[in-house]
Design an enzyme around this catalytic site. Structure first.
Site, PDB file in Angstrom:
ATOM      1  N   ASP A  22       0.793  -1.243   0.000  1.00 29.89           N
ATOM      2  CA  ASP A  22       0.000   0.000   0.000  1.00 29.89           C
ATOM      3  C   ASP A  22       0.822   1.289   0.000  1.00 29.89           C
ATOM      4  OD1 ASP A  22      -1.973  -1.889   0.238  1.00 29.89           O
ATOM      5  OD2 ASP A  22      -2.514  -1.388   2.294  1.00 29.89           O
ATOM      6  N   LYS A 131      -6.289  -5.199  -3.355  1.00 29.33           N
ATOM      7  CA  LYS A 131      -6.960  -5.797  -2.199  1.00 29.33           C
ATOM      8  C   LYS A 131      -8.015  -4.832  -1.658  1.00 29.33           C
ATOM      9  CE  LYS A 131      -3.398  -4.562   1.251  1.00 29.33           C
ATOM     10  NZ  LYS A 131      -4.211  -3.761   2.181  1.00 29.33           N
ATOM     11  N   CYS A 164      -2.117  -3.264   7.644  1.00 30.21           N
ATOM     12  CA  CYS A 164      -2.085  -4.146   6.480  1.00 30.21           C
ATOM     13  C   CYS A 164      -0.823  -5.001   6.399  1.00 30.21           C
ATOM     14  CB  CYS A 164      -2.259  -3.331   5.206  1.00 30.21           C
ATOM     15  SG  CYS A 164      -3.878  -2.536   5.095  1.00 30.21           S
TER      16      CYS A 164
END
Length: 225
Positions: A22, A131, A164
């Site tokens: 991310d 995701k 995450c």
């Protein structure tokens, strides 16, 4: 052997993937979601620099590089409605509800917020996956991509360590993947103690913790073979 805590471990480049979690404008750029939601992103620039160096070494050593981008469709169907705990706990969704002028701008595919930061543009041969929840294993192609390539070891970088990154590493542990996080190539969402707590959890229960210097020192002289 890769120096790590709680002990060094053997890592074969041919069966290793570096996972970039991310590194989007949402999490690493001023004006992105984390910044707008009130989180401190002052460490993100250094993390970006460290990841860039790690990826150069990883590619030269023949490792697989996988980028994740977190977010949803522009209508936020994938985010879930009030029947989903994600609707209640996602700080991006809560920020948009509190500030309606941001609706449709945060973590929506096609928006600036969703895009990877400029300094970490994927290179030919890199893999990019999408995701919709904290874990990169949830409803994604990650497991099949890894198994098809014989990958057994995952080296984690990115943001946020306690959300995450840790979620994906934990799920990988349950699926028999060896997970190592490079602590100075990650950054937390929250106070400094959150980073320490996440790293403690990882090295004590779920994987290993190393550094970018040790990673580059171990693999920097290797050529793919």
């Amino acid at each position: 052997m890769l120096p790590a805590r709680p002990e060094p471990l053997p890592v074969d480049p041919k069966t290793t993937a570096v996972i970039v979690i991310d590194m989007q404008n949402a999490y690493a750029s001023p004006g992105g979601y984390l910044d707008l939601a009130g989180f401190d992103i002052s460490g993100a620039a250094k993390v970006t620099h460290e990841i860039k160096g790690v990826l150069e070494v990883a590619r030269s050593a023949g490792m697989t590089v996988i980028y994740f981008q977190n977010g949803w469709d522009d209508g936020y169907v994938e985010a879930g409605g009030p029947g989903s705990p994600n609707w209640w706990k996602s700080n991006a969704l809560k920020t948009m509800r509190a500030r309606p002028e941001l609706q449709g701008k945060l973590l929506a595919r096609g928006q600036w917020d969703y895009e990877l930061v400029d300094d970490l543009t994927p290179q030919p041969g890199d893999i990019r996956l999408h995701k919709t929840r904290y874990s990169g294993f949830f409803n994604s192609q990650l497991d099949s991509v890894l198994r098809a390539r014989g990958i057994r070891h995952l080296v984690f970088t990115g943001i946020a360590t306690n959300v995450c990154v840790e979620s994906t590493l934990r799920d990988g542990f349950m699926l028999e993947y060896f997970g190592t996080v490079l602590e100075d190539a990650t950054h937390q969402a929250g106070p400094d103690f959150v980073q320490k707590a996440a790293l403690f959890n990882i090295e004590t229960f779920f994987g290993w913790v190393s550094t970018t210097a040790d990673f580059k020192g171990t693999f920097g002289q290797l050529a793919p073979g």
